[in-house]
Design an enzyme around this catalytic site. Structure first.
Site, PDB file in Angstrom:
ATOM      1  N   TYR A   1     -15.088  -2.277   8.042  1.00 20.62           N
ATOM      2  CA  TYR A   1     -13.696  -1.889   8.300  1.00 20.62           C
ATOM      3  C   TYR A   1     -13.329  -2.139   9.768  1.00 20.62           C
ATOM      4  O   TYR A   1     -12.271  -2.706  10.072  1.00 20.62           O
ATOM      5  CB  TYR A   1     -13.563  -0.404   7.960  1.00 20.62           C
ATOM      6  CG  TYR A   1     -12.229   0.236   8.164  1.00 20.62           C
ATOM      7  CD1 TYR A   1     -11.080  -0.251   7.557  1.00 20.62           C
ATOM      8  CD2 TYR A   1     -12.113   1.389   8.953  1.00 20.62           C
ATOM      9  CE1 TYR A   1      -9.856   0.383   7.729  1.00 20.62           C
ATOM     10  CE2 TYR A   1     -10.900   2.029   9.113  1.00 20.62           C
ATOM     11  CZ  TYR A   1      -9.780   1.519   8.512  1.00 20.62           C
ATOM     12  OH  TYR A   1      -8.572   2.153   8.677  1.00 20.62           O
TER      13      TYR A   1
ATOM     14  N   GLY B   1       0.838  -1.207   0.000  1.00 21.63           N
ATOM     15  CA  GLY B   1       0.000   0.000   0.000  1.00 21.63           C
ATOM     16  C   GLY B   1       0.868   1.249   0.000  1.00 21.63           C
ATOM     17  O   GLY B   1       0.530   2.275   0.609  1.00 21.63           O
TER      18      GLY B   1
HETATM   19  C1  VAH Z   1     -11.072   6.390   7.828  1.00 21.46           C
HETATM   20  N1  VAH Z   1      -9.059   7.649   7.903  1.00 21.46           N
HETATM   21  O1  VAH Z   1     -11.691   7.415   8.049  1.00 21.46           O
HETATM   22  C2  VAH Z   1      -9.588   6.342   8.127  1.00 21.46           C
HETATM   23  C3  VAH Z   1      -9.216   5.948   9.494  1.00 21.46           C
HETATM   24  C4  VAH Z   1      -9.524   6.483  11.852  1.00 21.46           C
HETATM   25  C5  VAH Z   1     -10.094   6.475  10.575  1.00 21.46           C
HETATM   26  O2  VAH Z   1      -8.908   4.612   9.653  1.00 21.46           O
HETATM   27  O3  VAH Z   1     -11.618   5.423   7.387  1.00 21.46           O
END
Ligand code: VAH
Length: 314
Positions: free
Chosen positions: A140, A9
């Site tokens: 996520y 990445g």
């Molecule tokens: C997101 N910038 O917004 C990332 C991050 C803490 C958030 O992992 O998905």
């Protein structure tokens, strides 16, 4: 013998700053930058094209370059993962498992980023402790919790030296903002510099934990350099510097761009932001391996504005 480092990445938000930092420390020829999509070019980097879900391809690369350390950054972040949860699972967890398995086999040291997305609506939102409820409601976040536990399992079961930080929203000027939720805090600079206005996809009072990239890179390499016995958390360390809402960064940036205007049009990312904590307690990282951030909101805003203005002139 020196280190040979693989960064997956490499052209993402963190990689774009981490690769040069590692090159300064270990030498350009010793940092191998792995990219996946077309259009990733850099005249001074040692590049390899590849896919972290392709285990045998990764195996060949590790052998070809005699890799000793991996910074495994490839993955989809919050908003991108909601658009394609199937891909998020395969890439975020399949990729991590490949890296962990190959790292056991080839005795590599590994860094993998978790995130404040590992927390969820049932987590305490203020002074979020290191050890707390982890019930995220995004794909996520689910990937991050599973990934953290997988890292700890590989440490306990195979003795793998894998280290991790729960990144807050990171703000950097080298790469374009990615498909995340905290990324508004990067996009607002582009809007301010190019057009003197910005429409924010979060509400004005959505406080989230944030950090300037320079601090994040320092914390990341400090954790990797820390003596083994100082690394006591093998899931992922809470990692913090500042917390602010869109209104706060708007007012700070307005000091540098007096005519700046902002509008608010919250979308699906608001729900993601609402599920995350506001202020993180990172005292274990400070105590165990000496973490200390440098940038607060005014210092970050000034530095980011100067660098991005310079970059956008070219
Ligand atoms: C997101 N910038 O917004 C990332 C991050 C803490 C958030 O992992 O998905």
């Amino acid at each position: 013998m020196g280190e040979k480092i693989l960064v997956t990445g490499a052209f993402g938000l963190v990689g774009s700053d981490l690769v040069p930092a590692l090159q300064r420390k270990h030498g350009k020829e010793n940092v191998i930058a792995l990219f996946h999509s077309r259009g990733c070019e850099h005249p001074e980097w040692t590049l390899e094209k590849g896919d972290v879900t392709d285990k045998s391809g990764l195996d060949k690369l590790i052998k070809k370059h005699g890799i000793t350390q991996v910074y495994h950054l490839a993955g989809l972040i919050s908003a991108g993962s909601e658009k394609n949860p199937q891909l998020a699972w395969e890439l975020n967890l399949g990729g991590l498992k490949n890296i962990l398995d190959l790292s056991v086999e080839h005795k590599l040291k590994v860094f993998w980023p978790s995130s404040i997305a590992a927390f969820g609506p049932t987590t305490p939102k203020q002074s979020t402790p290191q050890h707390t409820i982890l019930e995220p409601t995004t794909m996520y976040g689910v990937n991050k919790v599973a990934g953290e536990l997988l890292c700890q399992y590989y440490f306990l079961r195979y003795g793998l030296d894998v280290r991790s930080l729960r990144y807050p929203g990171l703000i950097g000027w080298k790469a374009d903002p990615g498909d995340g939720t905290t990324e508004y805090a990067i996009s607002i600079f582009y809007g301010a510099i190019r057009e003197g206005k910005y429409t924010c996809f979060l509400k004005e009072d959505s406080v989230l934990p944030m950090m300037y990239m320079e601090d994040a890179i320092k914390g990341t390499t400090d954790l990797m350099d820390a003596k083994n016995e100082r690394v006591k958390v093998r899931t992922s360390y809470n990692f913090a510097s500042m917390s602010f809402a869109p209104k706060d960064i708007y007012l700070e940036l307005k000091k540098l761009v007096p005519g700046l205007t902002i509008a608010y049009g919250p979308d699906f990312r608001q729900k993601i932001a609402d599920s995350w904590p506001k202020i993180i307690d990172d005292s274990e990282a400070r105590k165990d391996w000496g973490w200390k951030p440098k940038y607060d909101l005014p210092a970050m805003t000034k530095d980011m504005f100067e660098h991005l203005s310079e970059k956008l002139k070219k």
